[in-house]
Every structure is written in C-alpha cells, then in structure tokens.
Design a protein around this motif. Sequence first.
Motif, PDB file in Angstrom:
ATOM      1  N   ARG A   1      -6.304 -28.580  -7.136  1.00  0.00           N
ATOM      2  CA  ARG A   1      -5.549 -28.520  -5.914  1.00  0.00           C
ATOM      3  C   ARG A   1      -4.036 -28.456  -6.095  1.00  0.00           C
ATOM      4  O   ARG A   1      -3.362 -27.611  -5.524  1.00  0.00           O
ATOM      5  N   GLU A   2      -3.540 -29.346  -6.940  1.00  0.00           N
ATOM      6  CA  GLU A   2      -2.091 -29.391  -7.100  1.00  0.00           C
ATOM      7  C   GLU A   2      -1.558 -28.157  -7.809  1.00  0.00           C
ATOM      8  O   GLU A   2      -0.534 -27.589  -7.422  1.00  0.00           O
ATOM      9  N   ALA A   3      -2.292 -27.746  -8.835  1.00  0.00           N
ATOM     10  CA  ALA A   3      -1.888 -26.544  -9.571  1.00  0.00           C
ATOM     11  C   ALA A   3      -1.861 -25.356  -8.622  1.00  0.00           C
ATOM     12  O   ALA A   3      -0.967 -24.510  -8.686  1.00  0.00           O
ATOM     13  N   ARG A   4      -2.829 -25.326  -7.723  1.00  0.00           N
ATOM     14  CA  ARG A   4      -2.894 -24.210  -6.772  1.00  0.00           C
ATOM     15  C   ARG A   4      -1.670 -24.181  -5.876  1.00  0.00           C
ATOM     16  O   ARG A   4      -1.050 -23.138  -5.688  1.00  0.00           O
ATOM     17  N   ALA A   5      -1.332 -25.342  -5.319  1.00  0.00           N
ATOM     18  CA  ALA A   5      -0.197 -25.396  -4.401  1.00  0.00           C
ATOM     19  C   ALA A   5       1.063 -24.886  -5.085  1.00  0.00           C
ATOM     20  O   ALA A   5       1.854 -24.134  -4.506  1.00  0.00           O
ATOM     21  N   LYS A   6       1.230 -25.283  -6.348  1.00  0.00           N
ATOM     22  CA  LYS A   6       2.415 -24.834  -7.086  1.00  0.00           C
ATOM     23  C   LYS A   6       2.374 -23.333  -7.350  1.00  0.00           C
ATOM     24  O   LYS A   6       3.362 -22.625  -7.208  1.00  0.00           O
ATOM     25  N   GLU A   7       1.193 -22.880  -7.754  1.00  0.00           N
ATOM     26  CA  GLU A   7       1.042 -21.458  -8.092  1.00  0.00           C
ATOM     27  C   GLU A   7       1.268 -20.565  -6.868  1.00  0.00           C
ATOM     28  O   GLU A   7       1.859 -19.492  -6.970  1.00  0.00           O
ATOM     29  N   VAL A   8       0.815 -21.034  -5.689  1.00  0.00           N
ATOM     30  CA  VAL A   8       1.000 -20.237  -4.471  1.00  0.00           C
ATOM     31  C   VAL A   8       2.491 -20.017  -4.215  1.00  0.00           C
ATOM     32  O   VAL A   8       2.938 -18.897  -3.958  1.00  0.00           O
ATOM     33  N   VAL A   9       3.255 -21.082  -4.322  1.00  0.00           N
ATOM     34  CA  VAL A   9       4.695 -20.972  -4.075  1.00  0.00           C
ATOM     35  C   VAL A   9       5.336 -20.043  -5.102  1.00  0.00           C
ATOM     36  O   VAL A   9       6.171 -19.199  -4.779  1.00  0.00           O
ATOM     37  N   GLU A  10       4.895 -20.170  -6.352  1.00  0.00           N
ATOM     38  CA  GLU A  10       5.439 -19.323  -7.405  1.00  0.00           C
ATOM     39  C   GLU A  10       5.115 -17.848  -7.134  1.00  0.00           C
ATOM     40  O   GLU A  10       5.966 -16.970  -7.280  1.00  0.00           O
ATOM     41  N   LEU A  11       3.888 -17.593  -6.709  1.00  0.00           N
ATOM     42  CA  LEU A  11       3.495 -16.209  -6.427  1.00  0.00           C
ATOM     43  C   LEU A  11       4.313 -15.634  -5.271  1.00  0.00           C
ATOM     44  O   LEU A  11       4.764 -14.493  -5.326  1.00  0.00           O
ATOM     45  N   LEU A  12       4.505 -16.434  -4.221  1.00  0.00           N
ATOM     46  CA  LEU A  12       5.285 -15.956  -3.080  1.00  0.00           C
ATOM     47  C   LEU A  12       6.716 -15.663  -3.506  1.00  0.00           C
ATOM     48  O   LEU A  12       7.330 -14.694  -3.076  1.00  0.00           O
ATOM     49  N   ARG A  13       7.230 -16.504  -4.401  1.00  0.00           N
ATOM     50  CA  ARG A  13       8.580 -16.275  -4.885  1.00  0.00           C
ATOM     51  C   ARG A  13       8.640 -14.958  -5.658  1.00  0.00           C
ATOM     52  O   ARG A  13       9.554 -14.163  -5.492  1.00  0.00           O
TER      53      ARG A  13
END
Lengths: 335, 325
Positions: free
Chosen positions: B126-138
Amino acid sequence: MSGGRGGVVLEAVDLVKHFPVKHGLFQPARHVHALDGVSFALKRGETLAIVGESGCGKSTLAKCLMRLTEPTGGRVVLLGDDITHLGQGALRGLRRHMQIVFQDPYASLNPRWSIGSIVGDPIRLHEKVPAAERRRRVAELLETVGLDPGFADRHPHELSGGQRQRVAIARALAVNPSVIICDEPVSALDVSIQAQVINLLKRLQAKLGIAYLFISHNLALVEHISDRIAVMYLGQVVELADTRSMRRELLHPYSKALFSAAPVADPDASARRTRIILAGDVPSPVDPPGGCRFRTRCPWKQARCADESPALRAVGDRLVRCHFAGEPGFPAPLS
Amino acid sequence: MSAVLEVADLAVRFRTTRGTVNAVDGLSFAIGEGETVALVGESGSGKSTAALALLRLIADPPGRIAAGRILFEGRDILALREEELREVRGGRIAMIFQDPMMALNPVYTIERQIGEVLALHAGMGREARAKEVVELLRLVGVPAPAERAKQYPHNLSGGMRQRVMIAMALACKPKLLIADEPTTALDVTVQAQVLDLIQSLKDRFGMAVLLITHDLGVVAETAHRVIVMYAGRKVEEGTTAQIFKDPRHPYTQGLLEAAKWEEVEGAMLREIPGAVPSPFDMPKGCAFSPRCGAALPRCRESVPPLVEVAPGRPVACFVAQERAS
Ligand SMILES: Nc1ncnc2c1ncn2[C@@H]1O[C@H](COP(=O)(O)OP(=O)(O)OP(=O)(O)O)[C@@H](O)[C@H]1O
Ligand SMILES: Nc1ncnc2c1ncn2[C@@H]1O[C@H](COP(=O)(O)OP(=O)(O)OP(=O)(O)O)[C@@H](O)[C@H]1O
Ligand code: SF4
Ligand code: SF4
Ligand SMILES: [Mg+2]
Ligand SMILES: [Mg+2]
C-alpha cells in the motif's frame, strides 16, 4: 436580440472561477484558481484563439461562457445582454445564438440517442419545422462535415473518435448560431478531414458572420485560422494580439516558450529546431505563486517579479502581462 | 531485430442493423523490440479497432475478430484464456485509450486507479503504491501530483486526464505500449515531456510502441516506421523518412499535402477531395478510387493487392506498382 456594441457578439468581463478543493474537515478551504480575471470581446465574424498549456483554464472559460458551470465572479455578455445570472429557462432560448463543440467527443454525445436525433436536437428546440424538413437538414449537415447521411441511424458507440467529433460539429452548426465555442474541435481528426472542417468553418464564417472562440493546442492551426490570439497561463491572459503581429514577434516570455516547442511534420526540421525548455514544474493552480505567476519558470525573471504581480497592459498594439515587455530587446535570445 | 508483436491477416467486423462493417481487413505488421511503429490514416479507417483487437477488447457482439493471428512474444493472443489475457493487459502490454472512459473510472480517485494497476501487476504494498503513484504523475508532468492523486477524473482538465492514463499505462513498464492518440489533449510542452518519457522507457527497457496519431509532427519526431491505413486496410508502409519524403500511395500523398498548413496562409487549406466511402457502400475495386486523381479504369474493377515496390515498401496501388516496375 439587440446585438452588441461595435459588432461585439460575446464579451467576457473579469471572469473568475475558483473550484474548492476538499481536504480535512477542519482545514481552511483552498481553491483551484481556474480563471482569474479573464476579459475579452469577440466581434462578429471574428476568430479569437485561446492557447496555453494544459490546465490553464481554457475549457473552464468555455464552460463559464456557456453557463455550463457558474462563474465565481465577472460577467458574460451575449449579443449585448448580460446572461451571467439568467435562469436556465431563458438560457435555453439563448443557446441557439451560442453553441459549443466539446473537447472530448466520447463524453459529449448522448449514448442513447441516434446521430440523427443528436444533430437534429437544436433544430427541434429552436425552430418549428416539420420532422421531414428536419431530417433533410440533418442529412445535409452530416454531408457538410464529411459523413454519409446513413450515419443518422447509427449510435455514438458505433462511431470512431473522429466521426463523433464531426457529429458534434454538425450539431453546433445546425441552427446558424452567432458564436461557436470550439474546444479542440479537430484534434481527433486526420489532417485531411481537419482541413475540410476548418475550411468549412471559414466558409460559414464568411457567409454567415459566425464568430469563433477557438481553443487549440495546435499552434500551426491557430495561426492559420485566427484573427487574434490570447495566450493564457494559470487562469490569466498573459498576451493578446493580432495573429499577424504575434507571428512577427512574441513579447511575453511564456508565449515565446510555448510557440518554440511546436513539433513540425518534417523529420529533418525536427532534428534541427531549438526549443526553449522551461525549467521547473508547472505551479499548482491551488494558491498560485504571488507576484508574476510565471516567475517560477521564467528564464528572464528578476527580483521585482516575485514582489509585484504584473498587470495586463497595452504595449504597442497588444496586451501583455509582464513587467518588462516592450523594453527594447526583451525578451533577449537565450544562449 | 526480433519481433515483439506479429500480426497476420487480422480482420475485425461489426454487425449493425444496416449490414456488416469490415472495420479492419487483412492487416499484417510486426513491431521489433524498442521500435516505434506509427499507425496513421483517415478517421474511421480502423486504427482504434485494430488496436483494441490486439488486446481482444472488441465488444462481441456487435464486433468479432473474424480472422488473423496475433503473436506477442511468441504467444498466440487469440488462444489465451481470459485470466492469462488479464495478466497480459496492463502488464506486458499496456494501452492508452482514445476514449478516456475506457481507462478511467469516474467514481475512483486517481490514486486508487493507478494503485490498482500497481497492485495487480507489480504486487506492490500500500505505501509503496501511494509513493509510486505520485512519482508517476510527476513523471508525466502533472503539477502538484500529491494533491491530484486524491482527486477524481472530473476534477481534472482534458490534458491532465490524458496524462493520468499515460501514467497508468506506463506504471508497469510494459514490453509493448499501444498508444491511441496519446497526445491530442496535450499542449506542446507537455507533449514533449511525455514523448521524452516514452523514449526513456524505450531506451531502458526496450519497450516497443504502436503509436496511433493524427499528429504527423509527432510521427516525424518519434516513429521508426509508418503504416498508412485507408478504409480498414493497410495501403502503404515504410520507414518514417521514406513515407515523408517519398510517399507512393495517392492517399498518403494527399494526407501529407493537407498537413502543410504553414504554407497556405490565409487561403483555404488543401483537402483530399470527396468523402470516405460509407462502410456499407464500399466502391468496387480500390477503396480510394472515387477520390483519386490518378485512378485508371482497372482501379474501379479490382482491389489493388499490397505489393513491395521496393524492399520494405509495400504499397496497395496499381499506379505506384506500375511506376516501380
Ligand atoms: N470540476 C472541477 N473541480 C475541481 N477542479 C477543476 C474542475 N474542473 C476543472 N478544474 C481545474 O481547473 C483547472 C483548469 O482546468 P481546464 O479544464 O479549464 O483546463 P484546460 O486549459 O482546458 O486544460 P486542457 O488543455 O488540459 O484541456 C485545472 O487545474 C483543473 O484541474
Ligand atoms: N461498435 C461498432 N459498431 C459498428 N461500427 C463500428 C463500431 N466501432 C467502430 N465501428 C466502425 O468501424 C470503423 C473503424 O473505426 P475505428 O474507431 O477503428 O476508426 P479510427 O481509425 O480509430 O478512427 P479515428 O481516427 O476517427 O479514431 C468506423 O467506420 C466505425 O464507424
Ligand atoms: S514579469 Fe518577470 S517573471 Fe513574469 S514573465 Fe515578465 S520577466 Fe518573467
Ligand atoms: S489503385 Fe488506382 S485508385 Fe487506388 S490509389 Fe492507386 S491509382 Fe488511385
Ligand atoms: Mg480543456
Ligand atoms: Mg480511433
């Protein structure tokens, strides 16, 4: 209909639209500043293009003008009448004077209706004509946008993206409006059909004096079709001028960067071109930066840009929102 | 170059109340590792249908993959079971849809939608996902990505929605990216950023791309080869330089002429005269013949086959073939 002053058909006066952003229950409300004081006057038979990067507020502007979303502030004047606070009933009658082609052809057509009903709907609403006459006009409109009249019996899900967009254009043309707001009307079409549609829009303009507010990311197309161009950045107009003088020179740093990045349909040229790559992220439209909104990315910024927000002011024949525009040699070429 | 994707003789038909639409007919092509192949052509010529068929996303009924073979990394896509297919979709093969609603669910936040792809195909917590989503959007240039992740599709502008779809498609570093009009809603600066991102995934992971676009500028800048479609069929293929400098099919020639806006200041733009034939009323012979300035009597009699007019240059036009021989 009285018509507007000096041939003006549509006027935006200081339009503001803020969207609330939800956070925690007890945190202060914050807002997306989608539009912050946008003004312009569109004249009969004129094409005004709106360009600017994704999220700068173009579609929001279109929707505010159509009253499909309620502006937070400012006024919309159509053919001399202030329509900002008009009730939905009265608005419906006015829609025949102002039509819109939406950006997303997948979301803008009612999936349950046949193409014939969709295109014929404005005629049904605004003109008392027999059904047979309406069908004839629908067939004609479909042909005008390059679709076989047989499409009238089909439904949106059976159509390709470009075919849907042409249906939306046919619908907008159905009742000879004074103004058509075109939000990316041709980006879903191949270039030949784009040319066909653009030529059609121009012919109709010459014949009927329709005015277009033309939103597009395609700068070559914008230069071709528009009489004037307004460049937007983060909810504000930063430069507005005649297309011809924009072709000659661009005075706002953001306009310069924007126009330098357009791709060219020539594999050799694209290898040669130099782009102004903007450093830094696009700032969030939630609580945008103080001072000049472009200062976080502007290669020409100076100390003053952080303290003072530039007004939209006249420089020669145009309007520019930059402290230094008009100074000789500004903006200087980047090395 | 080994082929990542091989398509042979693909045919897709739709049944409608007025008759059958042959949306894609006898389409064959291959894409090599790290290669970008552009699919261009008339609106309604079957590009999206072909792309959807590659992932078996054609709604049946009314549609049907009537013939053909689709090999992806040597596996026969048409023979896969549903659960195998689900694993391929969004994982090894990702697609950016022309219709945003094919990809985005209006009632889920952006974070949840991209997160689901990551959970399914990358097995992230879950946490890794939340971080990865933000990184991808960036990475796809969405400003204030952490805030945007919490919003719903209708809170975003057209171009932001498109970037969310791109982020979702790139989330699992696919081997093949099918991108159907990925940049129509993007301004040129964001477009350049997205194209650079796609390029870097190609360089790093050998991702192959099938690019469908009406923007010939994007084709010129990114594609190695170009396939031109007209009325459901491939009518020409070549390297990008060959297609732009030496188009052989009259439709391709007309298309490139129509793209030259800069040169026709003020006046009317060049169009290809006439309209695309109705799918229910296809002309006999060459589908382009009613609009073709070069048409000969035989063009109205029989359908021109695809014949190589030069190595790697198949063209479906009698006149082009005669000139070459
Ligand atoms: N319903 C909404 N709720 C919250 N924010 C919104 C809503 N509609 C638009 N916005 C925000 O307003 C800003 C302007 O959006 P708008 O759609 O007008 O941009 P645009 O210039 O049309 O961009 P694009 O070129 O990508 O279509 C964006 O930051 C967007 O996220
Ligand atoms: N569900 C359907 N039922 C009937 N006909 C369909 C259906 N879906 C697509 N078609 C038809 O198939 C043909 C090919 O459509 P497709 O969407 O593949 O075109 P496209 O090349 O992607 O065009 P565009 O550039 O406009 O997106 C069109 O004539 C379209 O009307
Ligand atoms: S006011 Fe300053 S930051 Fe803003 S555009 Fe002009 S130079 Fe750049
Ligand atoms: S085969 Fe004939 S009609 Fe068809 S494109 Fe060639 S010349 Fe034109
Ligand atoms: Mg928009
Ligand atoms: Mg399509």
